[in-house]
Design an enzyme around this catalytic site. Structure first.
Site, PDB file in Angstrom:
ATOM      1  N   HIS A   3       0.877  -1.169   0.000  1.00 21.80           N
ATOM      2  CA  HIS A   3       0.000   0.000   0.000  1.00 21.80           C
ATOM      3  C   HIS A   3       0.912   1.215   0.000  1.00 21.80           C
ATOM      4  O   HIS A   3       1.694   1.408   0.923  1.00 21.80           O
ATOM      5  CB  HIS A   3      -0.903   0.004   1.243  1.00 21.80           C
ATOM      6  CG  HIS A   3      -1.849   1.166   1.259  1.00 21.80           C
ATOM      7  ND1 HIS A   3      -3.167   1.058   0.894  1.00 21.80           N
ATOM      8  CD2 HIS A   3      -1.659   2.471   1.566  1.00 21.80           C
ATOM      9  CE1 HIS A   3      -3.754   2.245   0.978  1.00 21.80           C
ATOM     10  NE2 HIS A   3      -2.864   3.118   1.391  1.00 21.80           N
ATOM     11  N   CYS A   4       0.829   1.998  -1.053  1.00 23.88           N
ATOM     12  CA  CYS A   4       1.766   3.121  -1.191  1.00 23.88           C
ATOM     13  C   CYS A   4       1.117   4.419  -0.716  1.00 23.88           C
ATOM     14  O   CYS A   4       0.164   4.881  -1.339  1.00 23.88           O
ATOM     15  CB  CYS A   4       2.184   3.261  -2.656  1.00 23.88           C
ATOM     16  SG  CYS A   4       3.442   4.518  -2.924  1.00 23.88           S
TER      17      CYS A   4
END
Lengths: 167, 390
Positions: free
Chosen positions: B193-194
């Site tokens: 998850h960026c």
């Protein structure tokens, strides 16, 4: 009164008469969808994914015992195998898909906004095939084959249309 | 003798906004239904996502630092094009703004695509599917008081892979799928998850993400190079580097510092992801060391094609998979009504209602305290003590 309920809510009002004032009472009774589905409505048979060759979309060709009385084993296997072949065609890595990928990369993937991808074209083919199969083979036997895309490509489901028992 | 009789209220006929009681008709059960506007599936999506443009754009609920990312890129590029480009065009070549422009457009487009595309979210299992899976698990003979962690083993290319059961999505996660706790969704080929792009990076948007970081590393390196060249040219022509810097110290410092740190970090990230692409791994698998041999002998990546070029092509140039969550599809009518009834305000009844039949089998809770099954199509009466009488 606020009711939070994710199942079916049946609300009953009751008014007690016979006295000067009536007391309104409200009962809320919840039904789980499962309870309602199981005894009288149609039931579903699920064919799960086959991960033996990786994450590609394939379904198990093992014949489920619940369909024993309703369907030919060979017919079932043929349908599932055709679906598997179609999905393999959709995900195939070949010259055409590489070309599409490279072209997309060069245009910063903006062609996906205007062009229908190869996968989407094959999904339409699959939808047409399933519709055909339902009309010719499964509907006459009281079964309904649902498109796996509606289940997130997780399962192929056969719905057995048992007529609900009405009193 | 008190005579209490029951009437089923049709929930769909209830006006949810008004506090006044709904008028109840006698005779037969209320069949009046207000025409409901068909709802789209994104409106009832269970994950922690936000939707815009009628469900066409999907972002994580926590957008993270996406505005910061966009802001930094826009400001840095803006300063470059405004101040450095004119000088360099005059003294060097006019290709500089062209190359810069192309890179900038690439960066912005791929960033927006990474942020706004469905990363490969798996829709949650329907009740029927969940029940079917539960049946299969129970039939395998789980008799302990606390159910053991549910796993299923599959053989993928002669490698044993454990599939875990997701309690939120009520299904066995396919291989390489992971549940993102920030977005509350299972994502296929989950990478990470960026927070910089404000979305998960998964099967469907990995190629956008990779193109974004590669083009961004080129852009920052390019801007860094151009700004340094600009300073050097000014220093040559004038009275030295210090004098050149003094002309606009804030701007030069900002550009140099930003670009210097970005180049190193983003180039490093691009290099890391190039390695992942070449070996067909995800960040998740690399961090956990799933295939690095820690698990024992002969543990290899079963998804790798054993050829760098084929791996790269399969990750970046494979046919674009479709979105499985069908955001813009319409909910079936009955589901639309039921999911809309998650919270309802029940009107208080002030008037005596007409007696009616209860058309469903039911158990009465609450005030009555007795649990009997009333027969269908009969009026149900309650005697003095509040006991149910048939």
């Amino acid at each position: 009164m606020v009711v939070k309920n994710y199942d079916i809510c049946c609300v009953y009002s009751c008014c007690c008469s016979g006295s000067d004032t009536s007391f309104p009472l409200i009962f809320v009774q919840t039904h789980s969808l499962q309870d309602l589905h199981q005894p009288t409505a149609s039931s579903k048979v699920f064919v799960q994914r086959d991960y033996s060759s990786g994450t590609h979309c394939r379904f198990l060709t093992k014949f489920p015992s619940e369909l024993d009385s309703r369907l030919d084993k060979q017919q079932f296997e043929e349908t599932v195998q055709t679906l598997n072949n179609l999905y393999a065609e959709a995900e195939k890595l070949g010259g055409k898909s590489y070309l599409e990928g490279c072209l997309a990369c060069l245009t910063a993937y903006t062609i996906f906004l205007c062009m229908e991808t190869h996968y989407e074209k094959v999904l339409k083919k699959i939808a047409k095939y399933i519709k055909d199969q339902n009309e010719k083979i499964y509907a006459p036997r009281g079964l309904l084959l649902t498109d796996p895309i509606e289940r997130g490509l997780r399962v192929v489901s056969f719905e057995t249309n048992i007529k609900p028992h009405l009193k | 003798m008190k005579n209490c009789e029951y009437q089923q209220i049709d929930l769909l006929a209830l006006p949810t906004a008004t506090p006044t009681p709904a008028p109840l008709h006698g005779g037969d059960t209320v069949q009046r239904r207000e025409p409901r506007k068909a709802r789209r599936k994104w409106e009832v999506f269970p994950g922690k996502n936000r939707f815009y443009c009628g469900g066409r754009i999907i972002v994580a609920r926590q957008s993270g630092v996406l505005p910061l990312t966009l802001g930094l890129i826009l400001i840095t590029s803006g300063l470059f094009f405004t101040f450095d480009c004119p000088f360099l065009v005059k003294h060097l070549t006019c290709c500089i703004p062209v190359i810069g422009g192309v890179l900038f457009v690439f960066v912005i487009i791929t960033l927006l695509q990474t942020s706004f595309t469905d990363p490969g979210i798996l829709p949650r299992a329907t009740q029927d599917e969940a029940a079917d899976i539960e049946k299969q698990i129970d039939s395998n003979g789980s008799t302990s008081y606390r159910p053991p962690p549910r796993t299923k083993e599959v053989l993928i290319n002669q490698q044993v892979v454990k599939l875990k059961y997701c309690f939120t999505c009520k299904m066995f996660r396919p291989p390489r799928t992971s549940h993102c706790s920030l977005c509350d969704n299972c994502v296929e080929r989950f990478d990470h998850h960026c927070p910089w792009v404000g979305n998960c990076v998964g099967k469907r948007n990995y190629r956008f993400f990779y193109t974004f970081i590669v083009s961004l590393s080129f852009l920052t390196a390019f801007i860094f190079g151009c700004v340094t060249t600009h300073l050097a040219l000014r220093a040559q022509g004038g009275k030295g580097l210090v004098f050149a810097l003094q002309e606009s110290p804030g701007r030069y410092l900002f550009l140099l510092v930003i670009c210097f740190f970005s180049v190193w970090s983003i180039l490093g990230l691009s290099g890391f992801h190039t390695y992942l692409v070449a070996s067909n791994l995800t960040t998740n698998e690399d961090i956990k060391g799933s295939w690095s041999g820690k698990g024992g002998e002969g543990v290899t990546n079963p998804y790798s094609h054993r050829n760098i070029i084929i791996n790269c092509c399969s990750v970046l140039c494979a046919p674009m998979p479709p979105s499985l969550i069908d955001r813009r599809g319409f909910l079936p009518e009955d589901e639309s009504a039921q999911t809309g009834c998650a919270e309802i305000e029940l009107p208080t009844l002030a008037t005596k209602s007409e007696m009616n039949v209860v058309g469903r089998s039911s158990c009465l809770h609450g005030l009555l305290g007795t649990r009997k099954q009333p027969k269908i199509q009969r009026q149900n009466k309650v005697d003095n003590n509040g006991n149910f009488e048939e």
